[in-house]
Design a protein around this motif. Sequence first.
Motif, PDB file in Angstrom:
ATOM      1  N   ILE A   1     167.657-124.574  30.316  1.00 57.11           N
ATOM      2  CA  ILE A   1     169.004-124.009  30.195  1.00 57.11           C
ATOM      3  C   ILE A   1     168.915-122.484  30.156  1.00 57.11           C
ATOM      4  N   GLU A   2     169.615-121.843  31.081  1.00 58.18           N
ATOM      5  CA  GLU A   2     169.659-120.373  31.155  1.00 58.18           C
ATOM      6  C   GLU A   2     170.428-119.841  29.950  1.00 58.18           C
ATOM      7  N   GLN A   3     169.836-118.849  29.254  1.00 60.91           N
ATOM      8  CA  GLN A   3     170.490-118.224  28.093  1.00 60.91           C
ATOM      9  C   GLN A   3     170.232-116.723  28.119  1.00 60.91           C
ATOM     10  N   ASP A   4     171.104-115.975  28.782  1.00 61.59           N
ATOM     11  CA  ASP A   4     170.990-114.509  28.815  1.00 61.59           C
ATOM     12  C   ASP A   4     169.585-114.026  29.192  1.00 61.59           C
ATOM     13  N   GLY A   5     169.067-114.528  30.286  1.00 59.68           N
ATOM     14  CA  GLY A   5     167.750-114.104  30.766  1.00 59.68           C
ATOM     15  C   GLY A   5     166.594-114.828  30.094  1.00 59.68           C
ATOM     16  N   LYS A   6     166.896-115.643  29.107  1.00 60.71           N
ATOM     17  CA  LYS A   6     165.876-116.460  28.447  1.00 60.71           C
ATOM     18  C   LYS A   6     166.107-117.906  28.855  1.00 60.71           C
ATOM     19  N   THR A   7     165.215-118.785  28.417  1.00 59.84           N
ATOM     20  CA  THR A   7     165.339-120.187  28.785  1.00 59.84           C
ATOM     21  C   THR A   7     165.223-121.060  27.551  1.00 59.84           C
ATOM     22  N   LYS A   8     166.253-121.871  27.330  1.00 62.17           N
ATOM     23  CA  LYS A   8     166.177-122.887  26.287  1.00 62.17           C
ATOM     24  C   LYS A   8     165.608-124.136  26.935  1.00 62.17           C
ATOM     25  N   LEU A   9     164.468-124.577  26.408  1.00 65.23           N
ATOM     26  CA  LEU A   9     163.797-125.755  26.926  1.00 65.23           C
ATOM     27  C   LEU A   9     164.072-126.904  25.960  1.00 65.23           C
ATOM     28  N   ILE A  10     164.542-128.016  26.505  1.00 63.55           N
ATOM     29  CA  ILE A  10     164.752-129.216  25.695  1.00 63.55           C
ATOM     30  C   ILE A  10     163.912-130.336  26.303  1.00 63.55           C
ATOM     31  N   SER A  11     163.018-130.880  25.496  1.00 62.31           N
ATOM     32  CA  SER A  11     162.170-131.992  25.918  1.00 62.31           C
ATOM     33  C   SER A  11     162.602-133.235  25.157  1.00 62.31           C
ATOM     34  N   ARG A  12     162.980-134.273  25.903  1.00 64.00           N
ATOM     35  CA  ARG A  12     163.365-135.548  25.294  1.00 64.00           C
ATOM     36  C   ARG A  12     162.342-136.587  25.726  1.00 64.00           C
ATOM     37  N   SER A  13     161.604-137.125  24.748  1.00 58.00           N
ATOM     38  CA  SER A  13     160.584-138.143  25.022  1.00 58.00           C
ATOM     39  C   SER A  13     161.082-139.478  24.495  1.00 58.00           C
ATOM     40  N   GLN A  14     161.291-140.422  25.408  1.00 56.94           N
ATOM     41  CA  GLN A  14     161.822-141.736  25.042  1.00 56.94           C
ATOM     42  C   GLN A  14     160.690-142.763  25.094  1.00 56.94           C
ATOM     43  N   PHE A  15     160.488-143.445  23.971  1.00 59.24           N
ATOM     44  CA  PHE A  15     159.428-144.441  23.861  1.00 59.24           C
ATOM     45  C   PHE A  15     160.021-145.847  23.898  1.00 59.24           C
ATOM     46  N   ALA A  16     159.174-146.836  24.158  1.00 58.50           N
ATOM     47  CA  ALA A  16     159.636-148.221  24.236  1.00 58.50           C
ATOM     48  C   ALA A  16     160.135-148.718  22.883  1.00 58.50           C
ATOM     49  N   SER A  17     159.589-148.153  21.792  1.00 62.55           N
ATOM     50  CA  SER A  17     160.002-148.598  20.459  1.00 62.55           C
ATOM     51  C   SER A  17     159.826-147.457  19.465  1.00 62.55           C
ATOM     52  N   ALA A  18     160.471-147.588  18.321  1.00 62.89           N
ATOM     53  CA  ALA A  18     160.306-146.597  17.247  1.00 62.89           C
ATOM     54  C   ALA A  18     158.864-146.599  16.742  1.00 62.89           C
ATOM     55  N   GLU A  19     158.200-147.759  16.811  1.00 60.22           N
ATOM     56  CA  GLU A  19     156.797-147.864  16.375  1.00 60.22           C
ATOM     57  C   GLU A  19     155.876-147.055  17.298  1.00 60.22           C
ATOM     58  N   GLU A  20     156.121-147.120  18.603  1.00 58.00           N
ATOM     59  CA  GLU A  20     155.315-146.320  19.540  1.00 58.00           C
ATOM     60  C   GLU A  20     155.525-144.839  19.278  1.00 58.00           C
ATOM     61  N   LEU A  21     156.756-144.441  19.047  1.00 56.71           N
ATOM     62  CA  LEU A  21     157.040-143.043  18.736  1.00 56.71           C
ATOM     63  C   LEU A  21     156.307-142.634  17.464  1.00 56.71           C
ATOM     64  N   GLN A  22     156.338-143.475  16.448  1.00 52.44           N
ATOM     65  CA  GLN A  22     155.661-143.155  15.189  1.00 52.44           C
ATOM     66  C   GLN A  22     154.162-143.012  15.405  1.00 52.44           C
ATOM     67  N   SER A  23     153.576-143.841  16.261  1.00 60.28           N
ATOM     68  CA  SER A  23     152.130-143.747  16.511  1.00 60.28           C
ATOM     69  C   SER A  23     151.768-142.407  17.153  1.00 60.28           C
ATOM     70  N   VAL A  24     152.633-141.905  18.023  1.00 63.85           N
ATOM     71  CA  VAL A  24     152.401-140.610  18.663  1.00 63.85           C
ATOM     72  C   VAL A  24     152.581-139.483  17.639  1.00 63.85           C
ATOM     73  N   LEU A  25     153.574-139.613  16.764  1.00 57.96           N
ATOM     74  CA  LEU A  25     153.744-138.626  15.689  1.00 57.96           C
ATOM     75  C   LEU A  25     152.516-138.614  14.790  1.00 57.96           C
ATOM     76  N   ASP A  26     151.978-139.791  14.491  1.00 60.77           N
ATOM     77  CA  ASP A  26     150.787-139.899  13.646  1.00 60.77           C
ATOM     78  C   ASP A  26     149.564-139.272  14.316  1.00 60.77           C
ATOM     79  N   MET A  27     149.544-139.251  15.655  1.00 59.99           N
ATOM     80  CA  MET A  27     148.442-138.632  16.399  1.00 59.99           C
ATOM     81  C   MET A  27     148.522-137.101  16.366  1.00 59.99           C
ATOM     82  N   GLY A  28     149.632-136.548  15.865  1.00 60.52           N
ATOM     83  CA  GLY A  28     149.759-135.095  15.757  1.00 60.52           C
ATOM     84  C   GLY A  28     150.492-134.440  16.914  1.00 60.52           C
TER      85      GLY A  28
END
Length: 174
Positions: free
Chosen positions: A125-152
């Motif tokens: 997203i353009e913001q006055d010459g800067k860029t707002k970056l939004i990353s949305r990572s969708q996992f198959a389950s909340a458990e898979e997401l938690q495992s990735v969070l646990d990995m750091g």
Amino acid sequence: MSNRENSKTISKVEGRELILERVFDAPRELVFKAFSEAEHLKRWWSTKGWSTPVCNVDFRPGGVWFYCMKCTDESQEDYGMEFWGKAVYQEIKEPERIVFIDSFSDAEGNIVEEMPSTKMTITFIEQDGKTKLISRSQFASAEELQSVLDMGVLQGVTQTWDKLANLLEELQNQ
């Protein structure tokens, strides 16, 4: 970095989705290029003490981004370890959005089924010459997401995006 307030990565979890945001002090087109060209990805797509010795990018819908991250810091217990990844691009709308499925793989590019894959949507997203970056990572389950969070993953993304910010500053000062 010149502007510390923009170096903060904001994260939140919504169900099985991890949302990360950061403002980069660089034009949107340049930030998009840093995500789409192998020569740039090789320089920032890894955490502190790691490098990206293999980075092959076929940047088109249906194309594959195949990469290897290797620990090059002798003081880390992971020294010499390699992690391979394979992403398949689903949608590209330059310079606004990149959507891909990112998976762990072996050195031959075979997806490691036991490890979580994620559908990633990167929005620029353009913001006055800067860029707002939004990353949305969708996992198959909340458990898979938690495992990735646990990995750091949060610490890893912060370190990786710090490297991206440094590269963007370098590219603008050339």
